[in-house]
Motif scaffolding. Structure first.
Motif, PDB file in Angstrom:
ATOM      1  N   MET A 258       0.820  -1.181   0.000  1.00 44.38           N
ATOM      2  CA  MET A 258       0.000   0.000   0.000  1.00 44.38           C
ATOM      3  C   MET A 258       0.875   1.260   0.000  1.00 44.38           C
ATOM      4  O   MET A 258       0.526   2.241  -0.616  1.00 44.38           O
ATOM      5  CB  MET A 258      -0.907  -0.052   1.224  1.00 44.38           C
ATOM      6  N   GLU A 259       1.994   1.216   0.720  1.00 39.07           N
ATOM      7  CA  GLU A 259       2.866   2.372   0.757  1.00 39.07           C
ATOM      8  C   GLU A 259       3.552   2.619  -0.586  1.00 39.07           C
ATOM      9  O   GLU A 259       4.069   3.695  -0.818  1.00 39.07           O
ATOM     10  CB  GLU A 259       3.912   2.193   1.854  1.00 39.07           C
ATOM     11  N   PHE A 260       3.500   1.635  -1.443  1.00 40.03           N
ATOM     12  CA  PHE A 260       4.072   1.774  -2.770  1.00 40.03           C
ATOM     13  C   PHE A 260       3.364   2.872  -3.556  1.00 40.03           C
ATOM     14  O   PHE A 260       3.962   3.554  -4.369  1.00 40.03           O
ATOM     15  CB  PHE A 260       3.972   0.429  -3.497  1.00 40.03           C
ATOM     16  N   TYR A 261       2.037   3.101  -3.254  1.00 46.06           N
ATOM     17  CA  TYR A 261       1.242   4.074  -4.011  1.00 46.06           C
ATOM     18  C   TYR A 261       1.253   5.480  -3.404  1.00 46.06           C
ATOM     19  O   TYR A 261       0.648   6.387  -3.944  1.00 46.06           O
ATOM     20  CB  TYR A 261      -0.217   3.590  -4.116  1.00 46.06           C
ATOM     21  N   VAL A 262       1.916   5.669  -2.266  1.00 43.93           N
ATOM     22  CA  VAL A 262       1.972   6.987  -1.653  1.00 43.93           C
ATOM     23  C   VAL A 262       3.008   7.820  -2.393  1.00 43.93           C
ATOM     24  O   VAL A 262       4.157   7.421  -2.523  1.00 43.93           O
ATOM     25  CB  VAL A 262       2.350   6.883  -0.152  1.00 43.93           C
ATOM     26  N   ASN A 263       2.575   8.960  -2.854  1.00 43.68           N
ATOM     27  CA  ASN A 263       3.459   9.871  -3.560  1.00 43.68           C
ATOM     28  C   ASN A 263       4.057  10.838  -2.542  1.00 43.68           C
ATOM     29  O   ASN A 263       3.349  11.638  -1.948  1.00 43.68           O
ATOM     30  CB  ASN A 263       2.662  10.625  -4.629  1.00 43.68           C
ATOM     31  N   GLU A 264       5.360  10.763  -2.325  1.00 47.88           N
ATOM     32  CA  GLU A 264       6.028  11.605  -1.341  1.00 47.88           C
ATOM     33  C   GLU A 264       5.946  13.078  -1.699  1.00 47.88           C
ATOM     34  O   GLU A 264       5.993  13.934  -0.825  1.00 47.88           O
ATOM     35  CB  GLU A 264       7.501  11.187  -1.207  1.00 47.88           C
ATOM     36  N   ASP A 265       5.785  13.399  -2.964  1.00 47.41           N
ATOM     37  CA  ASP A 265       5.715  14.800  -3.375  1.00 47.41           C
ATOM     38  C   ASP A 265       4.418  15.465  -2.922  1.00 47.41           C
ATOM     39  O   ASP A 265       4.386  16.670  -2.710  1.00 47.41           O
ATOM     40  CB  ASP A 265       5.834  14.930  -4.902  1.00 47.41           C
ATOM     41  N   THR A 266       3.334  14.689  -2.777  1.00 51.13           N
ATOM     42  CA  THR A 266       2.047  15.282  -2.386  1.00 51.13           C
ATOM     43  C   THR A 266       1.654  14.951  -0.945  1.00 51.13           C
ATOM     44  O   THR A 266       0.638  15.448  -0.466  1.00 51.13           O
ATOM     45  CB  THR A 266       0.932  14.798  -3.332  1.00 51.13           C
ATOM     46  N   ALA A 267       2.441  14.149  -0.231  1.00 46.96           N
ATOM     47  CA  ALA A 267       2.107  13.783   1.147  1.00 46.96           C
ATOM     48  C   ALA A 267       2.077  15.016   2.052  1.00 46.96           C
ATOM     49  O   ALA A 267       1.183  15.153   2.895  1.00 46.96           O
ATOM     50  CB  ALA A 267       3.097  12.760   1.684  1.00 46.96           C
ATOM     51  N   TRP A 268       3.009  15.919   1.929  1.00 48.46           N
ATOM     52  CA  TRP A 268       3.028  17.135   2.743  1.00 48.46           C
ATOM     53  C   TRP A 268       1.820  18.013   2.446  1.00 48.46           C
ATOM     54  O   TRP A 268       1.253  18.642   3.341  1.00 48.46           O
ATOM     55  CB  TRP A 268       4.325  17.917   2.536  1.00 48.46           C
ATOM     56  N   LEU A 269       1.377  18.047   1.200  1.00 50.91           N
ATOM     57  CA  LEU A 269       0.212  18.836   0.817  1.00 50.91           C
ATOM     58  C   LEU A 269      -1.054  18.266   1.468  1.00 50.91           C
ATOM     59  O   LEU A 269      -1.895  19.018   1.980  1.00 50.91           O
ATOM     60  CB  LEU A 269       0.065  18.866  -0.710  1.00 50.91           C
ATOM     61  N   ARG A 270      -1.169  16.929   1.465  1.00 54.57           N
ATOM     62  CA  ARG A 270      -2.321  16.306   2.119  1.00 54.57           C
ATOM     63  C   ARG A 270      -2.334  16.611   3.619  1.00 54.57           C
ATOM     64  O   ARG A 270      -3.384  16.856   4.197  1.00 54.57           O
ATOM     65  CB  ARG A 270      -2.303  14.790   1.887  1.00 54.57           C
ATOM     66  N   ARG A 271      -1.171  16.591   4.269  1.00 54.52           N
ATOM     67  CA  ARG A 271      -1.102  16.906   5.695  1.00 54.52           C
ATOM     68  C   ARG A 271      -1.524  18.344   5.978  1.00 54.52           C
ATOM     69  O   ARG A 271      -2.243  18.608   6.936  1.00 54.52           O
ATOM     70  CB  ARG A 271       0.311  16.670   6.223  1.00 54.52           C
ATOM     71  N   ILE A 272      -1.105  19.258   5.162  1.00 55.48           N
ATOM     72  CA  ILE A 272      -1.477  20.668   5.347  1.00 55.48           C
ATOM     73  C   ILE A 272      -2.979  20.855   5.132  1.00 55.48           C
ATOM     74  O   ILE A 272      -3.645  21.544   5.917  1.00 55.48           O
ATOM     75  CB  ILE A 272      -0.658  21.584   4.404  1.00 55.48           C
ATOM     76  N   VAL A 273      -3.522  20.242   4.101  1.00 55.59           N
ATOM     77  CA  VAL A 273      -4.962  20.354   3.842  1.00 55.59           C
ATOM     78  C   VAL A 273      -5.750  19.732   4.990  1.00 55.59           C
ATOM     79  O   VAL A 273      -6.740  20.303   5.462  1.00 55.59           O
ATOM     80  CB  VAL A 273      -5.326  19.705   2.487  1.00 55.59           C
ATOM     81  N   ARG A 274      -5.335  18.566   5.476  1.00 56.16           N
ATOM     82  CA  ARG A 274      -6.019  17.920   6.592  1.00 56.16           C
ATOM     83  C   ARG A 274      -5.973  18.812   7.833  1.00 56.16           C
ATOM     84  O   ARG A 274      -6.965  18.979   8.529  1.00 56.16           O
ATOM     85  CB  ARG A 274      -5.369  16.561   6.883  1.00 56.16           C
ATOM     86  N   TRP A 275      -4.827  19.420   8.103  1.00 56.34           N
ATOM     87  CA  TRP A 275      -4.681  20.318   9.251  1.00 56.34           C
ATOM     88  C   TRP A 275      -5.593  21.535   9.087  1.00 56.34           C
ATOM     89  O   TRP A 275      -6.278  21.938  10.036  1.00 56.34           O
ATOM     90  CB  TRP A 275      -3.223  20.749   9.384  1.00 56.34           C
TER      91      TRP A 275
END
Length: 183
Positions: free
Chosen positions: A1-18
């Motif tokens: 499952m972690e194979f599909y996580v894009n590290e370039d957009t992970a920080w963006l998802r965290r900011i949006v969630r916050w």
């Protein structure tokens, strides 16, 4: 499952969630304050030193749906001229209130507090005993020498339906942001 996580957009998802969490919390706080509370500006210095002129307080409008005002509660009530005033509950329904010799008497006994709230220099209409009805309260300002309250006929005994709610928090000025305690 972690194979599909894009590290370039992970920080963006965290900011949006916050940001979404912050917006939800602020919206919930706004709803609670405006649905169950009211903002009331304090006019005059009759409640000094607890509250000063131009302080803005939050009033809990629901607390008295469950029970009635208690002695020493700081309440907002609506006068006959539709102005809102802030005062402290001294006499409760069914009690007799009298001011003599500079002291407040409840049912013939001196009001027992240690912060000076039992002392009054001007008795007004309370120089003779005042019997409160089952839905009436006797209110006084903390600054007894500069307070228009139940001692005077233009205010008189305050009926339960005139009491708007209990003061619980000062929101302005910001430097004095604080909970308001009854005693």
């Amino acid at each position: 499952m972690e194979f599909y996580v894009n590290e370039d957009t992970a920080w963006l998802r965290r900011i949006v969630r916050w940001a979404v969490n912050v917006v939800v919390v602020l919206a919930l706080a706004w709803f609670l304050v405006y649905a169950f509370c009211a903002q009331v500006p304090v006019s005059g210095n009759s409640m000094q030193p607890v509250l000063s002129a131009d302080d803005v307080v939050l009033v809990n409008r629901l607390v008295y749906d469950v029970g009635g005002p208690e002695r020493f509660d700081i309440v907002v009530f609506e006068r006959e001229d539709h102005k809102k005033n802030v005062k402290r509950v001294i006499g409760l329904p069914g009690e007799t209130v009298q001011i003599k010799g500079g002291f407040v008497f409840i049912n013939g006994e001196v009001l027992g507090v240690d912060n000076g709230l039992e002392q009054v220099s001007l008795a007004g209409r309370a120089d003779t005993p005042i019997q409160l009805e089952e839905d009436e309260y006797f209110l006084l300002g903390d600054n007894r020498d500069s307070s228009e309250d139940s001692r005077f006929s233009n205010i008189g005994n305050v009926k339960r339906e005139q009491i708007y709610g209990k003061v619980w928090f000062r929101i302005l000025p910001l430097l004095k942001l604080d909970f308001i305690h009854s005693k």
